[in-house]
Design a protein around this motif. Structure first.
Motif, short mmCIF file in Angstrom:
data_model
loop_
_atom_site.label_atom_id
_atom_site.label_comp_id
_atom_site.label_asym_id
_atom_site.label_seq_id
_atom_site.Cartn_x
_atom_site.Cartn_y
_atom_site.Cartn_z
N PRO A 90 -56.23 10.65 61.27
CA PRO A 90 -55.41 10.54 60.24
C PRO A 90 -54.34 11.55 60.03
O PRO A 90 -54.41 12.68 60.68
CB PRO A 90 -56.45 10.82 59.13
N MET A 133 -68.32 11.57 56.60
CA MET A 133 -67.07 10.83 56.99
C MET A 133 -66.16 10.84 58.26
O MET A 133 -66.12 11.99 58.79
CB MET A 133 -65.93 11.07 55.69
N GLY A 189 -56.46 9.44 48.18
CA GLY A 189 -55.82 9.27 49.25
C GLY A 189 -54.28 9.92 48.89
O GLY A 189 -53.55 9.54 49.75
N TYR A 241 -64.49 16.66 62.29
CA TYR A 241 -65.22 15.68 61.67
C TYR A 241 -66.65 15.13 62.56
O TYR A 241 -66.42 15.35 63.56
CB TYR A 241 -64.53 14.52 61.30
N PRO A 269 -62.92 9.96 59.61
CA PRO A 269 -61.43 9.20 59.32
C PRO A 269 -60.71 8.97 60.42
O PRO A 269 -60.02 9.70 60.80
CB PRO A 269 -60.94 10.46 58.55
N SER A 278 -64.27 5.07 48.55
CA SER A 278 -63.96 4.87 50.03
C SER A 278 -62.71 5.56 50.42
O SER A 278 -62.69 5.87 51.44
CB SER A 278 -63.75 3.43 50.17
N THR A 279 -61.94 6.02 49.66
CA THR A 279 -60.59 6.78 49.86
C THR A 279 -60.89 8.16 49.40
O THR A 279 -60.79 8.35 48.04
CB THR A 279 -59.41 6.25 49.50
N PRO A 280 -60.97 9.41 50.05
CA PRO A 280 -61.18 10.61 49.56
C PRO A 280 -59.61 11.28 48.84
O PRO A 280 -58.59 10.68 49.25
CB PRO A 280 -61.52 11.54 50.89
N ASN A 294 -58.78 3.58 59.24
CA ASN A 294 -60.04 3.23 58.55
C ASN A 294 -60.35 3.30 57.44
O ASN A 294 -61.42 3.64 56.76
CB ASN A 294 -61.33 3.27 59.62
N ILE A 295 -59.21 4.04 56.68
CA ILE A 295 -59.20 4.66 55.15
C ILE A 295 -58.52 3.72 54.32
O ILE A 295 -57.27 3.73 54.46
CB ILE A 295 -58.81 6.21 55.21
#
Length: 295
Positions: free
Chosen positions: A191, A182, A282, A231, A184, A71-73, A270-271
């Motif tokens: 972000p 995604m 992340g 994105y 982000p 869920s977290t790149p 939302n990350i």
């Protein structure tokens, strides 16, 4: 005599002239069993080929059917000297830092304004660049937004070809790993990246961080944001000219002649914050040492 009998027995097993059998089977018996195995393996190969064909019909060439992702790149930096993520050089030793400048030159060459103008579109900032398909009709190839290296200003390598390394004010480029689909950030909040001293263990129950050594930082683009217009990412095949957005961090007065532990993180509404168990989710950590005193 027993030995001679055994020898004759073996000879007859290999080839029996009376029954015309080879290894205990006649020619017709061997023919039937070979035919059986040939048909059997042809059937297995055909079944495998049919299964593969049916499975491939369910796949999309441009987007994975299933995505099992964090869920977290993750994040990476450039230049990256090796797997230890350690950047160390001496200001007076040109060769020690010139390799970092060359690495950044090579990395940023696809972001030259002339290349971006030719390949990509000028997009509307601060909003997602959505390019949905029309039912079964694929909207491919999808367009991509320009990311010009001039956005990185002092860390673009245009006005300062050495990216500040010769002055002891080095630039580090950060990028977020690509994740198909995604988005982000929500409510128009992009972000952003923030770097600080990393907390590290020096004893059994003793921790330390280099807050007093890291000094002042500058981010390019301002505030270290990844603009929403880059994105979502639609995949390598669907979006062949995609230019990954970058953030540059310039260290203005980091303490010299000492190793400084640094950690940069991605923040978005939302990350999720990466788990401490996964040091790459992340975040990215590295060591920076700038020597002014000759060894």
């Amino acid at each position: 005599m027993a030995k001679d009998g055994e020898k004759d027995g073996w000879k007859e097993f290999i080839w029996n002239p009376r029954t015309r059998e080879f290894l205990g089977r006649t020619a017709s018996s061997w023919g039937l069993i070979i035919l059986f195995y040939v048909v059997f393996y042809i059937f297995l190969a055909g079944l495998f080929a049919l299964t593969m064909y049916v499975m491939l019909q369910t796949l999309d060439d441009h987007k994975p059917t299933w995505q099992d992702r964090l869920s977290t790149p993750g994040m990476v930096i450039r230049p990256k000297a090796d797997e230890t993520f350690e950047i160390a050089y001496s200001i007076k030793d040109t060769e020690s830092w010139d390799m970092y400048a060359q690495t950044l030159d090579k990395f940023l060459s696809p972001y030259n304004n002339s290349v971006q103008t030719q390949k990509n579109d000028e997009c509307t900032p601060d909003q997602y660049f959505l390019q949905e398909d029309s039912g079964d009709v694929k909207n491919n190839p999808k367009r991509s937004c320009q990311f010009n290296r001039t956005v990185l200003e002092e860390c673009s390598g245009i006005n300062d070809r050495y990216y500040g390394y010769q002055e002891g004010k080095p630039c580090i480029i950060i990028k977020l790993n690509r994740v198909i689909g995604m988005l982000p950030g929500k409510d128009g909040q992009a972000p952003y990246v923030s770097c600080a001293a990393k907390r590290y263990k020096v004893g059994k129950n003793e921790w330390r961080e280099d807050s007093d050594k890291i000094g002042e930082l500058m981010y390019f683009p301002p505030n270290g944001t990844f603009n929403l217009m880059y994105y979502p990412y639609y995949g390598k095949k669907a979006q062949v000219n995609y230019s990954q957005p970058l953030v540059a961090v310039k260290f203005l007065n980091i303490t010299t002649n000492q190793e400084v532990n640094i950690e940069c993180r991605i923040f978005a509404n939302n990350i999720p914050v990466g788990s401490e168990r996964d040091k790459y989710a992340g975040r990215v950590s590295f060591k920076l040492r700038i020597n002014t005193i000759p060894n």
